[in-house]
Design a protein around this motif. Structure first.
Motif, mmCIF file in Angstrom:
data_model
loop_
_atom_site.group_PDB
_atom_site.id
_atom_site.type_symbol
_atom_site.label_atom_id
_atom_site.label_comp_id
_atom_site.label_asym_id
_atom_site.label_seq_id
_atom_site.Cartn_x
_atom_site.Cartn_y
_atom_site.Cartn_z
ATOM 1 N N VAL A 31 41.349 44.376 24.572
ATOM 2 C CA VAL A 31 40.444 43.355 25.110
ATOM 3 C C VAL A 31 40.941 41.955 24.740
ATOM 4 O O VAL A 31 40.897 41.042 25.558
ATOM 5 N N PHE A 32 41.418 41.794 23.543
ATOM 6 C CA PHE A 32 41.868 40.476 23.094
ATOM 7 C C PHE A 32 43.227 40.095 23.669
ATOM 8 O O PHE A 32 43.555 38.919 23.726
ATOM 9 N N THR A 33 44.002 41.059 24.088
ATOM 10 C CA THR A 33 45.317 40.722 24.642
ATOM 11 C C THR A 33 45.264 40.403 26.132
ATOM 12 O O THR A 33 46.164 39.752 26.637
ATOM 13 N N VAL A 34 44.191 40.823 26.837
ATOM 14 C CA VAL A 34 44.127 40.575 28.282
ATOM 15 C C VAL A 34 43.006 39.636 28.708
ATOM 16 O O VAL A 34 43.057 39.064 29.789
ATOM 17 N N SER A 35 41.998 39.453 27.874
ATOM 18 C CA SER A 35 40.842 38.656 28.261
ATOM 19 C C SER A 35 41.013 37.196 27.858
ATOM 20 O O SER A 35 41.482 36.891 26.763
ATOM 21 N N GLU A 36 40.601 36.306 28.742
ATOM 22 C CA GLU A 36 40.614 34.877 28.403
ATOM 23 C C GLU A 36 39.399 34.529 27.547
ATOM 24 O O GLU A 36 39.430 33.568 26.800
ATOM 25 N N PHE A 37 38.337 35.300 27.682
ATOM 26 C CA PHE A 37 37.116 35.032 26.917
ATOM 27 C C PHE A 37 37.297 35.364 25.440
ATOM 28 O O PHE A 37 36.856 34.621 24.572
ATOM 29 N N CYS A 38 37.916 36.499 25.166
ATOM 30 C CA CYS A 38 38.097 36.940 23.783
ATOM 31 C C CYS A 38 39.255 36.171 23.141
ATOM 32 O O CYS A 38 40.363 36.166 23.652
ATOM 33 N N ASP A 39 38.969 35.509 22.046
ATOM 34 C CA ASP A 39 39.960 34.669 21.382
ATOM 35 C C ASP A 39 40.263 35.236 19.994
ATOM 36 O O ASP A 39 39.385 35.235 19.122
ATOM 37 N N GLU A 49 33.455 42.153 17.449
ATOM 38 C CA GLU A 49 34.017 43.090 18.434
ATOM 39 C C GLU A 49 34.573 44.331 17.744
ATOM 40 O O GLU A 49 34.480 45.431 18.283
#
Length: 163
Positions: A31-39, A49
């Motif tokens: 999720v963190f490697t593909v999402s712009e929301f998750c930083d 998370e």
């Protein structure tokens, strides 16, 4: 020559609130490697998370901790913090001592007893007395501030009179 690197406002905000993840590169969760929301720089978001991944997605705790760049102990600490105080409890506390190190309650009771017995004592005399009795080197101004704090606490504890 000055740095020409532009500062990132989000990183500055995370640093100011002590929630900047010191190792964002260790977060390898999908999720963190593909999402712009998750930083991965946001420590609170990463820990939340990680716990959610175990509780909702049923990922083993050891794997979740590894994927989010933490030890299992950090995972269990995050679970306890969330259960006790919600997401706000994931924000790290202020560093440094949390209470008096030298002027403990016992020392201050001694100081107040000495003052009651001999009201003419100055803070320097009290500091000398503390050094003699407890072997502590305390600045006279520290004693004055501690006495003021204790007095303020006592004043707040007094019940309000009814008019």
């Amino acid at each position: 020559m000055a740095d020409t690197v532009a500062s990132d406002p989000k990183e500055e905000a995370l640093r100011a609130t002590r929630t900047l993840n010191p190792r964002p590169e260790a977060v390898v969760d999908a999720v963190f490697t593909v999402s712009e929301f998750c930083d991965p720089r946001d420590l609170v978001q990463v820990k939340y998370e990680m716990v959610r991944r175990v509780r909702v997605d049923k990922v083993p705790a050891a794997r979740a901790a590894r994927d989010f760049g933490f030890s299992r102990q950090v995972y269990y600490d995050a679970v306890a913090a969330l259960d006790a105080g919600g997401p706000a409890a994931l924000v790290p506390g202020k560093p440094g001592p949390k209470g008096p190190r030298k002027l403990t309650d016992a020392v201050m009771e001694y100081v107040e007893t000495r003052m009651a017995a001999e009201p003419s004592l100055r803070s320097k005399d009290l500091a000398d007395a503390v050094a003699e009795k407890y072997g502590l080197s305390v600045h006279p101004r520290s004693i004055e501030r501690a006495l003021a704090r204790r007095e303020a606490a006592r004043t707040q504890e007094l019940p309000k009179s009814r008019s």
